[in-house]
Structure formats: structure tokens, C-alpha cells
Design a protein around this motif. Sequence first.
Motif, PDB file in Angstrom:
ATOM      1  N   GLY A  14      43.351 135.410  66.120  1.00  0.00           N
ATOM      2  CA  GLY A  14      43.860 136.499  66.743  1.00  0.00           C
ATOM      3  C   GLY A  14      45.533 135.690  67.463  1.00  0.00           C
ATOM      4  O   GLY A  14      45.957 134.368  67.354  1.00  0.00           O
ATOM      5  N   LEU A  15      46.275 136.634  68.698  1.00  0.00           N
ATOM      6  CA  LEU A  15      47.135 135.436  69.211  1.00  0.00           C
ATOM      7  C   LEU A  15      47.097 134.792  70.518  1.00  0.00           C
ATOM      8  O   LEU A  15      46.649 134.122  70.561  1.00  0.00           O
ATOM      9  N   ALA A  16      45.780 135.479  71.031  1.00  0.00           N
ATOM     10  CA  ALA A  16      44.899 134.161  72.319  1.00  0.00           C
ATOM     11  C   ALA A  16      44.452 132.890  71.133  1.00  0.00           C
ATOM     12  O   ALA A  16      44.749 132.839  71.912  1.00  0.00           O
ATOM     13  N   VAL A 287      38.797 134.949  76.458  1.00  0.00           N
ATOM     14  CA  VAL A 287      39.621 135.536  76.567  1.00  0.00           C
ATOM     15  C   VAL A 287      40.253 136.558  75.867  1.00  0.00           C
ATOM     16  O   VAL A 287      39.339 136.917  74.403  1.00  0.00           O
ATOM     17  N   GLY A 288      41.072 137.502  76.428  1.00  0.00           N
ATOM     18  CA  GLY A 288      42.177 138.361  75.210  1.00  0.00           C
ATOM     19  C   GLY A 288      41.219 139.969  75.595  1.00  0.00           C
ATOM     20  O   GLY A 288      40.470 140.184  76.925  1.00  0.00           O
ATOM     21  N   ASP A 289      41.391 140.174  74.456  1.00  0.00           N
ATOM     22  CA  ASP A 289      40.886 141.850  74.690  1.00  0.00           C
ATOM     23  C   ASP A 289      38.985 142.063  75.234  1.00  0.00           C
ATOM     24  O   ASP A 289      38.437 142.796  75.582  1.00  0.00           O
ATOM     25  N   LEU A 311      48.284 136.367  74.863  1.00  0.00           N
ATOM     26  CA  LEU A 311      49.978 135.738  75.246  1.00  0.00           C
ATOM     27  C   LEU A 311      50.090 134.721  76.070  1.00  0.00           C
ATOM     28  O   LEU A 311      49.926 133.506  75.296  1.00  0.00           O
ATOM     29  N   ASN A 312      49.440 135.138  77.016  1.00  0.00           N
ATOM     30  CA  ASN A 312      49.067 134.785  78.215  1.00  0.00           C
ATOM     31  C   ASN A 312      48.133 133.832  78.363  1.00  0.00           C
ATOM     32  O   ASN A 312      48.347 132.320  78.635  1.00  0.00           O
ATOM     33  N   GLY A 313      47.042 134.231  77.846  1.00  0.00           N
ATOM     34  CA  GLY A 313      45.429 133.818  78.372  1.00  0.00           C
ATOM     35  C   GLY A 313      45.365 133.001  77.614  1.00  0.00           C
ATOM     36  O   GLY A 313      44.905 131.815  77.664  1.00  0.00           O
ATOM     37  N   LEU A 322      40.224 122.459  79.039  1.00  0.00           N
ATOM     38  CA  LEU A 322      41.044 120.682  79.592  1.00  0.00           C
ATOM     39  C   LEU A 322      40.977 120.370  80.369  1.00  0.00           C
ATOM     40  O   LEU A 322      40.574 119.439  80.983  1.00  0.00           O
ATOM     41  N   GLY A 323      40.065 120.840  81.586  1.00  0.00           N
ATOM     42  CA  GLY A 323      39.108 120.179  83.089  1.00  0.00           C
ATOM     43  C   GLY A 323      40.204 121.306  84.171  1.00  0.00           C
ATOM     44  O   GLY A 323      39.938 120.052  85.035  1.00  0.00           O
ATOM     45  N   GLN A 324      41.391 121.619  83.125  1.00  0.00           N
ATOM     46  CA  GLN A 324      42.659 121.233  84.448  1.00  0.00           C
ATOM     47  C   GLN A 324      42.666 122.906  85.567  1.00  0.00           C
ATOM     48  O   GLN A 324      41.907 124.162  85.105  1.00  0.00           O
ATOM     49  N   GLU A 325      43.058 122.838  86.884  1.00  0.00           N
ATOM     50  CA  GLU A 325      42.159 124.071  87.193  1.00  0.00           C
ATOM     51  C   GLU A 325      43.071 125.302  86.774  1.00  0.00           C
ATOM     52  O   GLU A 325      44.558 125.609  86.665  1.00  0.00           O
ATOM     53  N   VAL A 326      42.286 125.860  87.118  1.00  0.00           N
ATOM     54  CA  VAL A 326      43.214 127.108  86.472  1.00  0.00           C
ATOM     55  C   VAL A 326      42.832 128.726  87.225  1.00  0.00           C
ATOM     56  O   VAL A 326      41.517 128.723  87.498  1.00  0.00           O
ATOM     57  N   SER A 327      43.881 129.418  87.776  1.00  0.00           N
ATOM     58  CA  SER A 327      43.715 130.972  87.891  1.00  0.00           C
ATOM     59  C   SER A 327      44.171 132.083  87.357  1.00  0.00           C
ATOM     60  O   SER A 327      45.757 131.547  87.526  1.00  0.00           O
ATOM     61  N   TYR A 328      43.908 132.206  86.646  1.00  0.00           N
ATOM     62  CA  TYR A 328      45.008 133.431  85.529  1.00  0.00           C
ATOM     63  C   TYR A 328      44.654 135.074  86.935  1.00  0.00           C
ATOM     64  O   TYR A 328      44.058 134.893  86.339  1.00  0.00           O
ATOM     65  N   GLU A 329      46.019 135.247  86.946  1.00  0.00           N
ATOM     66  CA  GLU A 329      45.877 136.145  87.810  1.00  0.00           C
ATOM     67  C   GLU A 329      47.316 136.921  87.632  1.00  0.00           C
ATOM     68  O   GLU A 329      48.276 137.059  88.297  1.00  0.00           O
ATOM     69  N   ARG A 330      47.685 136.720  86.413  1.00  0.00           N
ATOM     70  CA  ARG A 330      48.893 137.291  85.550  1.00  0.00           C
ATOM     71  C   ARG A 330      49.014 139.060  85.887  1.00  0.00           C
ATOM     72  O   ARG A 330      47.887 139.644  85.676  1.00  0.00           O
ATOM     73  N   VAL A 331      49.984 139.748  86.756  1.00  0.00           N
ATOM     74  CA  VAL A 331      49.702 141.194  86.549  1.00  0.00           C
ATOM     75  C   VAL A 331      49.978 141.254  85.288  1.00  0.00           C
ATOM     76  O   VAL A 331      50.858 141.194  83.830  1.00  0.00           O
TER      77      VAL A 331
END
Length: 424
Positions: A14-16, A287-289, A311-313, A322-331
Motif C-alpha cells: 500500500g502507500l506505507a 507501520v500504517g494501519d 504517507l509519513n510512517g 537502516l539504523g537511523q535514530e527515529v522517533s515517530y511523533e507526528r500529530v
Amino acid sequence: MVDAHQTFIIVGAGLAGAKAAETLRSEGFTGRVILIGDERDHPYERPPLSKGYLLGKEERDSVFVHEPSWYAGADIELHLGQPAVHLDREAKTVRLGDGTLLHYDKLLLATGSEPRRLDIPGTGLAGVHHLRRLAHADLLRKALASLGRDNGHLLIAGAGWIGLEVAAAARSYGAEVTVVEPLPSPLHTVVGPEIGQFFADLHGEHGVRFHFGARLTEIVGQDGMVLAARTDDGEEHPAHAVLAAIGAAPRTALAETSGLALVDREHGGGIAVDASLRTSDPDVFAVGDVAAAQHPGLGTRVRVEHWANALNGGPAAARAMLGQEVSYERVPYFFSDQYDVGLEYSGYAPAGSYDQVLVRGDVGKREFIAFWLSDGRVLAGMNVNVWDVTEHIQDLIRSKAPVDREKLADPSVPLDSLLPSQGA
């Protein structure tokens, strides 16, 4: 640069999933990227299925995330029309429905959700619809056009976002529409009774009939075709087609059978992930739903079924893989279009979390912003036919600071002036 011999698999086209694959390449990943989807169509966006595409205003090709040729150009291996049926986390393999066995180094589950089914007699009749996939939208679009030509009746079970958007589309085709909803107003658990009445009035003015406080008990047909629908209060409603719009369930089967940590349905369901979208297995992400993510900004676990989250997730999950520091906190954010009303909703305000609904603007003119507050703090905001305010609404939510309610209700006071940094 990541080792070229690594393989990253994304289950869910899907999109994600498509945006995750795109991000892996744009971030420089040179290993194999395998994208698995159980639909034959290339990855597409879902909002048009109940909006522009369903209305006949958008062409089918407009819904796809990328041109089909893009995947080969980006060296993305596609397995379309082929479900993933088994995940072995110890062996780090995914088995497809045709027996193909694929090994992964990192895995992303973007399996989405599926429409909940009506468990009543008559659901096998022709003319009983769901709306989740492009193929569903193709069938429903034809059905609405036919109902409009023949003065036919569409009965919709459920007055949520999908139910209301399809009701608006059906009326645009000229079909008669009845919506059956067990709660006392549309979107009752999402926006509450105050704003729910706005949607009831909007659709009522366009000829939609609501039947609140009732559930479908049977779909009646003859010669395989729908004729009517019955509700548990003894009513019978004419219907030549029925749409089940009673919500969606996260597709967690792969996660469940492989032993990944899940969230129970009472708390929203889904695969439990942390703020980096990592599951209980450090090499598996979701990710996603389907993902119930720990949200740093909201301080709770949330599962969001909307377009912006995919889209953003997707890109956030790819970077975490990829091992990057990620904090997913979009409103959390979504939008809806119904008749001449366009709206955007930002935030998270489930039933019981707020103590006031405050309106800024004119509900009667259908130009207003509704805010859901708790102790004077903005939890969510919905702008209706008022534009270019989403960023300010989201800033108010992020600030977690009490606001002056009189100023918040006053359209002459700029929203950004209410932020703590602006001296409000």
C-alpha cells in the motif's frame, strides 16, 4: 552505505509500503528491496476510493503511488497478487502463497487493515459491498451509477467516515440513501454528539435518511439480489445495494502466528511497536494501519488508520530499518470531503478524554473550527471549510499548554498568538 548483500522485505504494497521502499533507495540502501502485496494492482492511495475516484471525478490511474515502471527503475522487486502466508522469525523467512520462500535481514509489516464483516443472514447476496480496496471501489462506483439511473436505494451500515463519504457520493449519483447506525449520531465516538449533529444535519439537507439506535439483522433478497434490509427494532428498509461500513480490523495474522507482541482489541488492536516503529523483534518493524505505536508526544499508544500516517510512517520506518535514530511523533491527521464541505482533523481525542468541545466560527455557515479540550489544553481540532490553519492547530496540540478559551473561540484572534511562545 548498507551492505549490498542485505535483503529488506516489506509485506504490504500500500502507500506505507511503497513510501518505505522509495525511502530505502533515496537513503542510499543498495541491497535487495522486496515488496509483497496480495492485490494485483500496484501500490495506490486509498482516500480517492471514497472520494474523487468513487465520485467519477478522478481516473483510475491517478490513485497509484508511482508509475508502474518506477519499481523496476528503482530495483524494487515486486510480488503482487501473492499473499505472505507465514513468517518464521527464527529462520528470518517469509513464505508466500505459491510456496516461494524469501529470506530477510530486516522486515517491515505494512499489512494494513480489512473491513469488518456483517455477521447476519444475506451478506452473500449480490449488491452487498465493502470498501477498502481498489477492486471494491470499482464495483461500488458501477453500483452507484446504476442506482442513480434507476432511482435505487443504497443502505449503509455505519455512520463513520467511510459511510458518510459514500453517502455523499451516492447522493451525487442520484441514489436514495439510508444510513443505519447503532449510536445516536454520526461519528459519535470520534467527534461526540455536538459535532455529530452537524454531520447529521449536513447529510439530512442532502436527502440522506438516518436510522439511529438500530443494527442490521438481515439483508433480504430474491434471486440473489438485494431487496431490503431489516433492523433489530423491527423496521424494514428498502435497499437495492448495501454497504457495510462498520470499521476495519488490523491485519495481524502474520505477527500473531510468529509470536510478535500485539495489542488487544479493547485497546485498539494492532502490532505493538515503539516510537521507532520497531516490534518486539529488533529486526521486524510495523507501520500504517496495523501498527499500534507508542507516541512520545501523546504519551500513549495509538493506532491510526489514516492516509497521512501511511504517507509519513513509511519513510520513518525505512529510516529506522537502516539504523537511523527515529522517533515517530507526528500529530495524527486526516481529511474528508462531503458535498460542499471540506475538513481536516488533527490530534487525538477519543471518547472520555476531553471535557469540552469549543467552536470557533459559524457552524450554520459551515465555516468553523471545533476544538476538543481537556483542562483547557487542546487535544484535537477540526477545521471545516477554514483553511491554512492545520499547522497552528497542531502547534497548539503539541504545546500541551492551557489556552485562553475566550480567545480560542474568537475568530478575530490569530491562532498562532495563543501559543506559549507568543505570550498567550
